[in-house]
Design a protein around this motif. Structure first.
Motif, mmCIF file in Angstrom:
data_model
loop_
_atom_site.group_PDB
_atom_site.id
_atom_site.type_symbol
_atom_site.label_atom_id
_atom_site.label_comp_id
_atom_site.label_asym_id
_atom_site.label_seq_id
_atom_site.Cartn_x
_atom_site.Cartn_y
_atom_site.Cartn_z
ATOM 1 N N SER A 140 -75.889 67.468 61.875
ATOM 2 C CA SER A 140 -75.598 66.092 61.461
ATOM 3 C C SER A 140 -74.317 65.555 62.090
ATOM 4 C CB SER A 140 -75.492 66.014 59.931
ATOM 5 O OG SER A 140 -74.454 66.874 59.464
ATOM 6 N N ASP A 141 -73.479 66.431 62.629
ATOM 7 C CA ASP A 141 -72.239 65.995 63.269
ATOM 8 C C ASP A 141 -72.383 65.932 64.784
ATOM 9 O OD1 ASP A 141 -72.422 68.713 63.663
ATOM 10 O OD2 ASP A 141 -70.283 69.099 63.363
ATOM 11 N N ALA A 142 -73.535 65.454 65.253
ATOM 12 C CA ALA A 142 -73.832 65.427 66.690
ATOM 13 C C ALA A 142 -72.835 64.580 67.477
ATOM 14 C CB ALA A 142 -75.252 64.913 66.919
ATOM 15 N N VAL A 143 -72.370 63.490 66.886
ATOM 16 C CA VAL A 143 -71.382 62.647 67.577
ATOM 17 C C VAL A 143 -70.101 63.439 67.809
ATOM 18 C CG1 VAL A 143 -69.892 60.614 67.348
ATOM 19 C CG2 VAL A 143 -72.311 60.458 66.743
ATOM 20 N N GLU A 144 -69.644 64.141 66.777
ATOM 21 C CA GLU A 144 -68.418 64.933 66.904
ATOM 22 C C GLU A 144 -68.607 66.094 67.880
ATOM 23 O OE1 GLU A 144 -68.300 62.570 63.290
ATOM 24 O OE2 GLU A 144 -69.794 63.966 64.057
ATOM 25 N N VAL A 145 -69.785 66.710 67.880
ATOM 26 C CA VAL A 145 -70.080 67.779 68.839
ATOM 27 C C VAL A 145 -69.993 67.251 70.268
ATOM 28 C CG1 VAL A 145 -71.901 69.292 69.728
ATOM 29 C CG2 VAL A 145 -71.475 69.164 67.265
ATOM 30 N N THR A 146 -70.561 66.068 70.485
ATOM 31 C CA THR A 146 -70.524 65.462 71.818
ATOM 32 C C THR A 146 -69.096 65.159 72.242
ATOM 33 O OG1 THR A 146 -72.703 64.476 71.437
ATOM 34 C CG2 THR A 146 -71.381 63.553 73.221
ATOM 35 N N GLN A 147 -68.313 64.614 71.343
ATOM 36 C CA GLN A 147 -66.907 64.341 71.651
ATOM 37 C C GLN A 147 -66.160 65.631 71.981
ATOM 38 O OE1 GLN A 147 -66.307 61.788 67.934
ATOM 39 N NE2 GLN A 147 -64.968 60.756 69.404
ATOM 40 N N TYR A 150 -72.013 68.952 90.580
ATOM 41 C CA TYR A 150 -71.531 68.464 89.290
ATOM 42 C C TYR A 150 -71.421 69.604 88.286
ATOM 43 C CZ TYR A 150 -73.000 63.892 91.116
ATOM 44 O OH TYR A 150 -73.176 62.765 91.880
ATOM 45 N N ARG A 151 -70.589 69.386 87.281
ATOM 46 C CA ARG A 151 -70.637 70.226 86.081
ATOM 47 C C ARG A 151 -71.651 69.587 85.143
ATOM 48 N NH1 ARG A 151 -64.898 72.454 84.966
ATOM 49 N NH2 ARG A 151 -63.715 71.718 86.762
ATOM 50 N N ALA A 152 -72.432 70.381 84.471
ATOM 51 C CA ALA A 152 -73.392 69.858 83.506
ATOM 52 C C ALA A 152 -73.313 70.665 82.222
ATOM 53 C CB ALA A 152 -74.811 69.902 84.068
ATOM 54 N N MET A 153 -73.190 69.955 81.112
ATOM 55 C CA MET A 153 -73.139 70.601 79.799
ATOM 56 C C MET A 153 -74.207 69.991 78.904
ATOM 57 S SD MET A 153 -70.201 70.505 76.812
ATOM 58 C CE MET A 153 -69.095 71.753 77.478
ATOM 59 N N ALA A 154 -75.041 70.841 78.314
ATOM 60 C CA ALA A 154 -76.077 70.396 77.379
ATOM 61 C C ALA A 154 -75.834 71.073 76.042
ATOM 62 C CB ALA A 154 -77.467 70.727 77.912
ATOM 63 N N PRO A 155 -75.179 70.395 75.102
ATOM 64 C CA PRO A 155 -74.879 71.023 73.818
ATOM 65 C C PRO A 155 -76.048 70.958 72.844
ATOM 66 C CG PRO A 155 -73.925 68.831 73.897
ATOM 67 C CD PRO A 155 -74.562 69.071 75.241
ATOM 68 N N LEU A 179 -64.696 69.634 78.515
ATOM 69 C CA LEU A 179 -64.903 69.461 79.948
ATOM 70 C C LEU A 179 -63.644 68.906 80.620
ATOM 71 C CD1 LEU A 179 -68.532 68.066 79.822
ATOM 72 C CD2 LEU A 179 -67.833 70.181 80.973
ATOM 73 N N ARG A 180 -63.003 67.963 79.961
ATOM 74 C CA ARG A 180 -61.761 67.420 80.512
ATOM 75 C C ARG A 180 -60.666 68.477 80.553
ATOM 76 N NH1 ARG A 180 -62.178 61.538 77.448
ATOM 77 N NH2 ARG A 180 -63.044 60.394 79.239
ATOM 78 N N LYS A 181 -60.583 69.269 79.502
ATOM 79 C CA LYS A 181 -59.589 70.338 79.456
ATOM 80 C C LYS A 181 -59.819 71.341 80.578
ATOM 81 C CE LYS A 181 -57.736 73.904 76.370
ATOM 82 N NZ LYS A 181 -57.863 74.545 75.037
ATOM 83 N N ASP A 182 -61.087 71.550 80.918
ATOM 84 C CA ASP A 182 -61.445 72.509 81.970
ATOM 85 C C ASP A 182 -61.291 71.938 83.374
ATOM 86 O OD1 ASP A 182 -62.001 74.363 80.039
ATOM 87 O OD2 ASP A 182 -64.170 74.074 80.085
ATOM 88 N N ASP A 186 -65.482 67.844 90.024
ATOM 89 C CA ASP A 186 -64.617 66.898 89.319
ATOM 90 C C ASP A 186 -65.377 66.002 88.349
ATOM 91 O OD1 ASP A 186 -62.418 67.864 90.660
ATOM 92 O OD2 ASP A 186 -62.453 66.330 92.224
ATOM 93 N N THR A 187 -66.686 65.833 88.573
ATOM 94 C CA THR A 187 -67.499 64.989 87.693
ATOM 95 C C THR A 187 -68.351 65.867 86.791
ATOM 96 O OG1 THR A 187 -67.588 63.166 89.280
ATOM 97 C CG2 THR A 187 -69.291 63.217 87.583
#
Length: 253
Positions: free
Chosen positions: A115-122, A105-110, A128-131, A77-78
């Motif tokens: 240059s769009d790292a903020v958008e990639v993180t979002q 835990y689930r762990a994701m390392a993108p 993850l929430r969708k999953d 769940d986390t």
């Protein structure tokens, strides 16, 4: 002439009937899904030399349907988003991601080299929430820490906590502006022998409006991911269990 015409008509009818019979027995092939094909290309070409196969690799769909590769392991769940330093890849976090997976835990390392790292993180947080993740915590090292703070500040609904290790105040994003509006449990960590990163951490801590926050400064030259050992690793792992209590607790050192 009439006999020839009738025979010709019969032949045409027979051909049409045979064609109809073949159509009923053979299904038309399903059209290829271009999105699935693009997603597979991202997975197949991911530059993660820490992996022996593509099994742990996923594709994140970000802004304007752009796709980015990420390492993802574990269930639960986390979920924890792990953001790498500018001099590395998601592989910097692979060992820690496996540790988190072992702990449920689930762990994701993108890959946040773009240059769009903020958008990639979002986009990673949203995926993850969708999953099925009910809680999401973001941890970043160096530039990844700056991106973590900025992405968390721009994400709705808010994430459940942020940890920034050796984060510059500005590097690919503006963490100064982010912490001034980011009210989630936050931990800022740096080594005081690591150039001026301790000063950055102190400045971010002073500007942070988070009700629950902690500043950890160690006498260390370690930077970013390499700070994550001993009592600092213990603190980060405790933060995943209870961000509020961990952020409020006194520094054990």
């Amino acid at each position: 002439m009439r006999a020839i015409t009738t025979a010709a008509r019969g032949l045409v009818a027979a051909v049409l009937l045979a064609a109809a019979g073949c159509g009923q027995g053979t299904a038309s092939p399903a059209p290829l899904d271009p999105t699935a094909a693009a997603r597979q290309r991202v997975i197949d070409t991911a530059n993660f030399d820490c992996l022996d196969d593509r099994g742990p690799v996923v594709a994140i769909t970000g802004a304007e349907q752009e796709m980015t590769a990420a390492i993802q392991v574990g269930t639960g769940d986390t979920a924890v988003v792990l953001l790498h330093q500018v001099d590395g890849t998601a592989c910097q976090w692979y060992a820690f991601a496996l540790l988190l997976a072992q702990r449920g835990y689930r762990a994701m390392a993108p890959d946040i080299t773009s240059s769009d790292a903020v958008e990639v993180t979002q986009a990673g947080i949203a995926q993850l929430r969708k999953d099925g993740a009910k809680r999401v915590i973001v941890i970043g090292a160096s530039r990844g820490g700056t991106i973590a703070l900025a992405a968390a500040a721009a994400t709705t609904p808010p994430v459940d906590g942020v940890v920034a290790l050796s984060a510059p105040t500005v590097y690919g994003a503006d963490a100064l502006t982010a912490v001034a509006k980011l009210d989630v449990p936050t931990i800022l960590i740096a080594g005081d022998l690591d150039e001026n990163f301790a000063a950055h951490a102190k400045e971010l801590y002073g500007l942070s409006i988070a009700e629950h926050k902690k500043l950890i400064i160690r006498s260390s030259v370690s930077h970013g991911v390499t700070l994550l050992s001993g009592d600092i690793e213990d603190t980060v792992l405790a933060f995943l269990v209870d961000p509020v209590a961990t952020a409020d607790a006194p520094d054990p050192a």
